[in-house]
Design a protein around this motif. Sequence first.
Motif, short mmCIF file in Angstrom:
data_model
loop_
_atom_site.label_atom_id
_atom_site.label_comp_id
_atom_site.label_asym_id
_atom_site.label_seq_id
_atom_site.Cartn_x
_atom_site.Cartn_y
_atom_site.Cartn_z
N ASP A 103 47.41 52.72 6.00
CA ASP A 103 47.37 54.00 6.70
C ASP A 103 46.01 54.13 7.38
OD1 ASP A 103 49.85 54.52 5.77
OD2 ASP A 103 49.18 55.81 4.12
N TYR A 104 46.00 54.64 8.60
CA TYR A 104 44.71 54.75 9.30
C TYR A 104 44.47 56.17 9.78
CZ TYR A 104 47.54 54.51 13.63
OH TYR A 104 48.47 54.75 14.63
N SER A 105 43.19 56.51 9.89
CA SER A 105 42.81 57.73 10.60
C SER A 105 42.58 57.38 12.06
CB SER A 105 41.52 58.33 10.03
OG SER A 105 41.44 58.15 8.65
N LYS A 106 41.87 56.24 12.26
CA LYS A 106 41.67 55.72 13.61
C LYS A 106 41.93 54.22 13.57
CE LYS A 106 38.47 59.18 15.31
NZ LYS A 106 37.15 59.67 14.95
N LEU A 107 42.50 53.74 14.68
CA LEU A 107 42.88 52.33 14.75
C LEU A 107 42.20 51.69 15.96
CD1 LEU A 107 44.85 50.06 13.74
CD2 LEU A 107 46.55 51.01 15.32
N LEU A 108 41.63 50.50 15.76
CA LEU A 108 41.03 49.77 16.88
C LEU A 108 41.78 48.45 17.06
CD1 LEU A 108 38.83 49.18 19.01
CD2 LEU A 108 37.36 48.39 17.13
N LEU A 109 42.23 48.19 18.28
CA LEU A 109 42.93 46.94 18.58
C LEU A 109 41.97 45.98 19.29
CD1 LEU A 109 46.31 48.45 19.86
CD2 LEU A 109 45.77 47.57 17.58
N THR A 110 41.69 44.88 18.63
CA THR A 110 40.83 43.84 19.23
C THR A 110 41.59 42.52 19.11
OG1 THR A 110 39.72 43.70 17.07
CG2 THR A 110 38.60 44.94 18.81
N THR A 111 42.80 42.51 19.64
CA THR A 111 43.70 41.37 19.46
C THR A 111 43.45 40.25 20.46
OG1 THR A 111 45.33 42.69 20.67
CG2 THR A 111 45.58 42.61 18.28
N GLY A 112 42.53 40.44 21.39
CA GLY A 112 42.05 39.34 22.23
C GLY A 112 43.07 38.76 23.18
N SER A 113 42.99 37.45 23.34
CA SER A 113 43.81 36.73 24.32
C SER A 113 44.61 35.64 23.64
CB SER A 113 42.92 36.05 25.36
OG SER A 113 42.17 36.99 26.06
N ALA A 253 54.32 49.42 20.34
CA ALA A 253 53.97 50.76 19.85
C ALA A 253 54.03 51.80 20.96
CB ALA A 253 52.56 50.73 19.24
N GLY A 254 54.34 51.36 22.19
CA GLY A 254 54.49 52.32 23.29
C GLY A 254 53.18 52.74 23.94
N LEU A 255 52.10 52.01 23.68
CA LEU A 255 50.84 52.32 24.35
C LEU A 255 50.93 51.86 25.81
CD1 LEU A 255 48.32 51.14 21.61
CD2 LEU A 255 49.02 53.49 22.12
N GLU A 268 39.34 54.55 24.67
CA GLU A 268 40.53 55.25 24.16
C GLU A 268 41.77 54.79 24.91
OE1 GLU A 268 38.45 59.44 22.77
OE2 GLU A 268 39.60 59.36 24.64
N THR A 269 42.84 54.53 24.15
CA THR A 269 44.12 54.17 24.76
C THR A 269 44.89 55.45 25.10
OG1 THR A 269 45.34 54.19 22.69
CG2 THR A 269 44.18 52.13 23.25
N SER A 270 46.16 55.30 25.43
CA SER A 270 46.98 56.48 25.72
C SER A 270 47.28 57.28 24.45
CB SER A 270 48.29 56.06 26.41
OG SER A 270 48.91 55.01 25.71
N ASP A 271 46.92 56.77 23.28
CA ASP A 271 47.01 57.51 22.01
C ASP A 271 45.57 57.81 21.58
OD1 ASP A 271 46.94 58.12 19.24
OD2 ASP A 271 48.84 57.07 18.92
N PRO A 272 45.21 59.09 21.42
CA PRO A 272 43.80 59.42 21.12
C PRO A 272 43.28 58.86 19.79
CG PRO A 272 45.20 61.40 21.08
CD PRO A 272 46.05 60.28 21.60
N ASP A 273 44.18 58.43 18.89
CA ASP A 273 43.72 57.85 17.62
C ASP A 273 43.63 56.33 17.67
OD1 ASP A 273 43.54 60.33 16.36
OD2 ASP A 273 45.70 60.33 15.95
N ILE A 274 43.99 55.77 18.82
CA ILE A 274 43.98 54.30 18.91
C ILE A 274 43.06 53.86 20.05
CG2 ILE A 274 45.38 52.21 19.17
CD1 ILE A 274 47.78 53.71 18.14
N PHE A 275 42.22 52.89 19.74
CA PHE A 275 41.21 52.37 20.67
C PHE A 275 41.45 50.88 20.89
CE2 PHE A 275 39.73 56.08 18.56
CZ PHE A 275 38.89 56.74 19.43
N VAL A 310 31.89 55.28 19.54
CA VAL A 310 32.73 56.43 19.91
C VAL A 310 33.58 56.84 18.71
CG1 VAL A 310 34.65 57.21 21.38
CG2 VAL A 310 32.80 55.82 22.37
N MET A 311 34.15 55.86 18.02
CA MET A 311 34.99 56.17 16.86
C MET A 311 34.19 56.89 15.77
SD MET A 311 37.24 52.63 16.70
CE MET A 311 38.28 53.06 15.30
#
Length: 410
Positions: A103-113, A253-255, A268-275, A310-311
């Motif tokens: 479970d997350y409060s804030k999520l950061l995606l650094t999934t690269g290439s 996830a629909g981002l 910030e992505t299109s979801d304010p809790d996901i970066f 920022v987070m």
Amino acid sequence: MTSQETFVVIGAGQAGGRAVETMRAEGFDGRIVLVGAEAHVPYERPPLSKRLLISDDEEPARTYIHGREFYREKDIDLRLGVQATHIDRDARRVTLSDGGSLDYSKLLLTTGSKVRRLSIPGSGLAGIHYLRDIEESLAIRGDLTADAALVIVGGGYIGLEVAAAARIRGCRVTIIEMEDVVMNRVVAPEIGRFFAAVHRAEGVDIRTGERVAGFEGEGRVTGVLGVGGTRYAADVVVVGVGIAAETSLAEAAGLTVANGIVVDEFGETSDPDIFAAGDVANQPSPVDGGRLRLESWQNAQNQAIAVARVMCGTRTPHAETPWFWSDQYDLNLQMTGLASGWDRLVYRGDPADRKFTVFYMTGDRVVMANAVNAPRDLRYARMLIETAAPVEDAALADPAVPLKSLLPAG
Ligand SMILES: Cc1cc2nc3c(=O)[nH]c(=O)nc-3n(C[C@H](O)[C@H](O)[C@H](O)COP(=O)(O)OP(=O)(O)OC[C@H]3O[C@@H](n4cnc5c(N)ncnc54)[C@H](O)[C@@H]3O)c2cc1C
């Protein structure tokens, strides 16, 4: 611990690694979990096509940003060898390949290439390599024995760095590039031709304007077929035909995704809790007001640091002039700015000396620069780009005129 929040970071590469250490440095004392599909702690990839490939004595662990002890000390929960498989945005929950969930409060995606793979006859044969991670670098190194015939598909900077490493190891090297000039995507044709000449002088056979139709071999590759019917003997093949952002989780996830996960200047992505940060992020361009996705060490580090801040509550926008480098033989190439919209090149120094700088001009402004074995020049070139200082070609071209003196006062 005073914070009840949990920050989850998916992707334990360079950006993910820099992000989690920054969260602690910023004083965040909630829970931090870093999920990474690879078995390694976060590491830097540039050595994978350079010193790790060149020397059998080079240890992969030297590319690690920190050892495991660091993460223990900082109370960062590492989940390595584990893939994040699903993001439930309503429940704010990430599902993992090991059956667990976070479970997350804030999520950061650094999934690269992820590398682009060829799908042509014979592409599944043994001895055909791609280069993105430590295991792949070591596998290539193992195959680059003296006198082995290496065919490299793709004359981008990865292909050229592998060629340089392979020549140093005594291999016979052929590069197949479909464009008319190598490194076409990142530098002017003149600079591509300069590097092609250097490689040819080192004994590399470069075939531009050539496409690969397929691979030959029984179980293991023995040859590469060009579309015109030319056959290139090969004991080993390295394919370096570009990469794409690893956006599958974000898309599912629909981002908002368009050549990467679309973020604003705060990550910030299109979801304010996901970066998102690093190679996977499509961000506002600081240079031309458009958008860009950078595949570079500098961006993986600095954007990740900025977004982690920022987070943690420090809302400073990330804006940085792109910078990139490549090492081939004794040449260190550094690039800054963006290669769009230039109308001419101005040289400072003579390429024949293997030490020179090239300025890409639009009107009286520098918009990009390449420095070969001239890192000091690049520093000032970057300032010229950032200050948009008007400059005369003659002054830029004259090594007797310090570049510093061309910067606006103050
Ligand atoms: C061989 C090579 C040489 C390079 N040389 C240079 C250079 O000279 N100069 C330069 O500026 N840049 C260079 N680069 C580029 C630079 O290394 C990258 O820009 C940088 O690594 C990007 O970092 P990142 O953290 O955004 O992504 P990555 O390094 O790609 O890391 C992303 C990580 O996320 C993991 N991941 C993805 N999806 C999931 C998931 N669902 N669950 C869990 N984990 C996941 C991946 O396995 C990976 O470990 C080079 C890259 C390579 C491959």
